[in-house]
Design a protein around this motif. Structure first.
Motif, PDB file in Angstrom:
ATOM      1  N   VAL A 178    -124.047 -70.265 -35.676  1.00 59.52           N
ATOM      2  CA  VAL A 178    -123.530 -71.498 -35.066  1.00 59.52           C
ATOM      3  C   VAL A 178    -122.531 -71.204 -33.949  1.00 59.52           C
ATOM      4  CG1 VAL A 178    -121.643 -71.873 -36.734  1.00 59.52           C
ATOM      5  CG2 VAL A 178    -122.697 -73.832 -35.582  1.00 59.52           C
ATOM      6  N   GLU A 179    -121.798 -70.107 -34.080  1.00 57.99           N
ATOM      7  CA  GLU A 179    -120.822 -69.786 -33.025  1.00 57.99           C
ATOM      8  C   GLU A 179    -121.522 -69.450 -31.709  1.00 57.99           C
ATOM      9  OE1 GLU A 179    -117.825 -70.373 -32.823  1.00 57.99           O
ATOM     10  OE2 GLU A 179    -117.426 -70.856 -34.916  1.00 57.99           O
ATOM     11  N   VAL A 180    -122.669 -68.805 -31.819  1.00 59.64           N
ATOM     12  CA  VAL A 180    -123.448 -68.499 -30.607  1.00 59.64           C
ATOM     13  C   VAL A 180    -123.885 -69.797 -29.928  1.00 59.64           C
ATOM     14  CG1 VAL A 180    -125.586 -67.421 -29.766  1.00 59.64           C
ATOM     15  CG2 VAL A 180    -124.222 -66.295 -31.540  1.00 59.64           C
ATOM     16  N   LEU A 181    -124.269 -70.758 -30.735  1.00 59.21           N
ATOM     17  CA  LEU A 181    -124.697 -72.049 -30.186  1.00 59.21           C
ATOM     18  C   LEU A 181    -123.519 -72.788 -29.549  1.00 59.21           C
ATOM     19  CD1 LEU A 181    -127.057 -73.161 -33.091  1.00 59.21           C
ATOM     20  CD2 LEU A 181    -127.668 -72.047 -30.941  1.00 59.21           C
ATOM     21  N   ARG A 182    -122.372 -72.714 -30.172  1.00 61.05           N
ATOM     22  CA  ARG A 182    -121.183 -73.358 -29.595  1.00 61.05           C
ATOM     23  C   ARG A 182    -120.817 -72.704 -28.261  1.00 61.05           C
ATOM     24  NH1 ARG A 182    -118.669 -73.406 -35.513  1.00 61.05           N
ATOM     25  NH2 ARG A 182    -119.392 -75.456 -36.187  1.00 61.05           N
ATOM     26  N   THR A 183    -120.988 -71.397 -28.202  1.00 59.11           N
ATOM     27  CA  THR A 183    -120.709 -70.692 -26.949  1.00 59.11           C
ATOM     28  C   THR A 183    -121.695 -71.144 -25.871  1.00 59.11           C
ATOM     29  OG1 THR A 183    -119.856 -68.786 -28.145  1.00 59.11           O
ATOM     30  CG2 THR A 183    -120.560 -68.405 -25.872  1.00 59.11           C
ATOM     31  N   ALA A 184    -122.971 -71.285 -26.247  1.00 56.07           N
ATOM     32  CA  ALA A 184    -123.980 -71.757 -25.285  1.00 56.07           C
ATOM     33  C   ALA A 184    -123.618 -73.156 -24.799  1.00 56.07           C
ATOM     34  CB  ALA A 184    -125.364 -71.759 -25.938  1.00 56.07           C
ATOM     35  N   LEU A 185    -123.196 -74.010 -25.705  1.00 50.92           N
ATOM     36  CA  LEU A 185    -122.832 -75.376 -25.319  1.00 50.92           C
ATOM     37  C   LEU A 185    -121.622 -75.371 -24.386  1.00 50.92           C
ATOM     38  CD1 LEU A 185    -123.205 -78.413 -25.534  1.00 50.92           C
ATOM     39  CD2 LEU A 185    -121.896 -78.364 -27.674  1.00 50.92           C
ATOM     40  N   ALA A 186    -120.707 -74.462 -24.626  1.00 53.87           N
ATOM     41  CA  ALA A 186    -119.526 -74.386 -23.761  1.00 53.87           C
ATOM     42  C   ALA A 186    -119.919 -73.997 -22.331  1.00 53.87           C
ATOM     43  CB  ALA A 186    -118.528 -73.373 -24.329  1.00 53.87           C
ATOM     44  N   GLN A 187    -121.065 -73.313 -22.208  1.00 59.46           N
ATOM     45  CA  GLN A 187    -121.543 -72.950 -20.867  1.00 59.46           C
ATOM     46  C   GLN A 187    -122.137 -74.152 -20.151  1.00 59.46           C
ATOM     47  OE1 GLN A 187    -124.229 -69.770 -21.780  1.00 59.46           O
ATOM     48  NE2 GLN A 187    -122.587 -68.306 -22.148  1.00 59.46           N
ATOM     49  N   GLY A 188    -122.641 -75.107 -20.897  1.00 62.70           N
ATOM     50  CA  GLY A 188    -123.198 -76.309 -20.291  1.00 62.70           C
ATOM     51  C   GLY A 188    -124.126 -77.022 -21.253  1.00 62.70           C
ATOM     52  N   PRO A 189    -124.347 -78.327 -21.043  1.00 58.98           N
ATOM     53  CA  PRO A 189    -125.196 -79.088 -21.964  1.00 58.98           C
ATOM     54  C   PRO A 189    -126.631 -78.593 -21.988  1.00 58.98           C
ATOM     55  CG  PRO A 189    -124.580 -80.410 -20.047  1.00 58.98           C
ATOM     56  CD  PRO A 189    -123.759 -79.170 -19.999  1.00 58.98           C
ATOM     57  N   ALA A 190    -127.161 -78.176 -20.843  1.00 56.65           N
ATOM     58  CA  ALA A 190    -128.553 -77.694 -20.817  1.00 56.65           C
ATOM     59  C   ALA A 190    -128.672 -76.405 -21.629  1.00 56.65           C
ATOM     60  CB  ALA A 190    -129.000 -77.465 -19.376  1.00 56.65           C
ATOM     61  N   GLU A 191    -127.705 -75.520 -21.443  1.00 59.71           N
ATOM     62  CA  GLU A 191    -127.712 -74.257 -22.196  1.00 59.71           C
ATOM     63  C   GLU A 191    -127.599 -74.521 -23.701  1.00 59.71           C
ATOM     64  OE1 GLU A 191    -126.018 -74.883 -19.509  1.00 59.71           O
ATOM     65  OE2 GLU A 191    -126.169 -73.218 -18.097  1.00 59.71           O
ATOM     66  N   GLY A 192    -126.700 -75.430 -24.055  1.00 59.59           N
ATOM     67  CA  GLY A 192    -126.515 -75.758 -25.462  1.00 59.59           C
ATOM     68  C   GLY A 192    -127.760 -76.376 -26.069  1.00 59.59           C
ATOM     69  N   PHE A 193    -128.371 -77.258 -25.341  1.00 62.58           N
ATOM     70  CA  PHE A 193    -129.556 -77.950 -25.861  1.00 62.58           C
ATOM     71  C   PHE A 193    -130.699 -76.971 -26.094  1.00 62.58           C
ATOM     72  CE2 PHE A 193    -133.518 -80.383 -24.842  1.00 62.58           C
ATOM     73  CZ  PHE A 193    -133.552 -81.124 -26.010  1.00 62.58           C
ATOM     74  N   VAL A 194    -130.972 -76.131 -25.114  1.00 63.66           N
ATOM     75  CA  VAL A 194    -132.061 -75.159 -25.251  1.00 63.66           C
ATOM     76  C   VAL A 194    -131.758 -74.173 -26.385  1.00 63.66           C
ATOM     77  CG1 VAL A 194    -133.173 -73.198 -24.104  1.00 63.66           C
ATOM     78  CG2 VAL A 194    -132.930 -75.378 -22.904  1.00 63.66           C
ATOM     79  N   ALA A 195    -130.511 -73.771 -26.499  1.00 62.31           N
ATOM     80  CA  ALA A 195    -130.140 -72.836 -27.570  1.00 62.31           C
ATOM     81  C   ALA A 195    -130.377 -73.464 -28.938  1.00 62.31           C
ATOM     82  CB  ALA A 195    -128.670 -72.427 -27.415  1.00 62.31           C
ATOM     83  N   VAL A 196    -130.050 -74.732 -29.097  1.00 59.22           N
ATOM     84  CA  VAL A 196    -130.260 -75.391 -30.390  1.00 59.22           C
ATOM     85  C   VAL A 196    -131.750 -75.576 -30.661  1.00 59.22           C
ATOM     86  CG1 VAL A 196    -129.863 -77.494 -31.741  1.00 59.22           C
ATOM     87  CG2 VAL A 196    -127.986 -76.477 -30.435  1.00 59.22           C
ATOM     88  N   LEU A 197    -132.503 -75.961 -29.633  1.00 59.43           N
ATOM     89  CA  LEU A 197    -133.957 -76.081 -29.812  1.00 59.43           C
ATOM     90  C   LEU A 197    -134.548 -74.764 -30.316  1.00 59.43           C
ATOM     91  CD1 LEU A 197    -135.539 -77.946 -26.739  1.00 59.43           C
ATOM     92  CD2 LEU A 197    -135.804 -78.547 -29.147  1.00 59.43           C
ATOM     93  N   ARG A 198    -134.148 -73.675 -29.668  1.00 58.83           N
ATOM     94  CA  ARG A 198    -134.679 -72.358 -30.057  1.00 58.83           C
ATOM     95  C   ARG A 198    -134.224 -71.983 -31.469  1.00 58.83           C
ATOM     96  NH1 ARG A 198    -133.888 -69.993 -24.223  1.00 58.83           N
ATOM     97  NH2 ARG A 198    -136.057 -69.956 -23.528  1.00 58.83           N
ATOM     98  N   ALA A 199    -132.970 -72.254 -31.773  1.00 61.48           N
ATOM     99  CA  ALA A 199    -132.441 -71.899 -33.093  1.00 61.48           C
ATOM    100  C   ALA A 199    -133.185 -72.654 -34.191  1.00 61.48           C
ATOM    101  CB  ALA A 199    -130.944 -72.198 -33.152  1.00 61.48           C
TER     102      ALA A 199
END
Ligand code: FE2
Ligand code: FE2
Length: 195
Positions: free
Chosen positions: A148-169
């Motif tokens: 989950v911390e990796v996903l939070r880091t992705a989201l902190a980079q931007g909403p698109a990054e966070g969204f794609v990271a969660v989809l993949r996870a």
């Protein structure tokens, strides 16, 4: 607008009280956490924070039923039930939740209902509010799952990054559990993750 917000706030207090009676303590706490998290990220996703707060609060309003209840209630609501939902009926809580948000909590805002409807699987068509809820549900402060911390880091980079990271996870979780694809999740992956 001010009166609308004040009215919504009073209404929200009532919704919280009803949720507290109908959900487990854990799911109720999670709902509050997601409500807060969704409102926090809404603007970044181009969504309205008040609508995000509502979507987060009610997204799991149909959580915690027994498998046969999901199947019966979804059938009574006239929903087509996918094969994966027959195998894993709790997935129906997203669609039943949207139905109850409208029928039991009086939500009329279509974007809130649409966001709740696909908050677990994602979908091909997701507006900013739907993407915001989808992410907030998976990275809210109460979540402790691996990665989950990796996903939070992705989201902190931007909403698109966070969204794609969660989809993949989520795709990886489904794969690891050997579960079949939900057609909406497959459509979301096809639409939002290229290559
Ligand atoms: Fe959920
Ligand atoms: Fe949730």
């Amino acid at each position: 607008m001010g009166a609308q917000v004040r009215g919504a706030t009073r209404h929200m207090a009532g919704a919280r009280a009803r949720l507290r009676e109908s959900l487990s303590a854990g799911t109720y706490a999670h709902s509050l956490s997601v409500s807060h998290e969704a409102a926090r990220w809404a603007t970044a996703f181009g969504a309205d924070p008040d609508l995000a707060r509502w979507a987060g609060l009610l997204h799991d309003c149909a959580k915690g039923l027994a498998a046969e209840q999901y199947l019966r209630l979804a059938g009574e609501a006239g929903m087509e039930i996918f094969a994966v939902e027959r195998a894993s009926p709790s997935v129906l809580h997203q669609r039943l939740g949207a139905y109850w948000a409208q029928e039991r909590f009086g939500v009329r805002e279509p974007t809130v209902l649409a966001a709740i409807r696909c908050h677990t699987t994602g979908a091909r068509d997701m507006d900013g509010l739907a993407r915001c809820l989808f992410v907030a549900d998976w990275v809210s402060p109460d979540r402790t799952h691996r990665g989950v911390e990796v996903l939070r880091t992705a989201l902190a980079q931007g909403p698109a990054e966070g969204f794609v990271a969660v989809l993949r996870a989520k795709r990886d979780v489904v794969c690891a559990r050997g579960l079949p694809d939900h057609p909406w999740a497959r459509a979301a992956l096809d639409r939002w993750i290229s290559a």
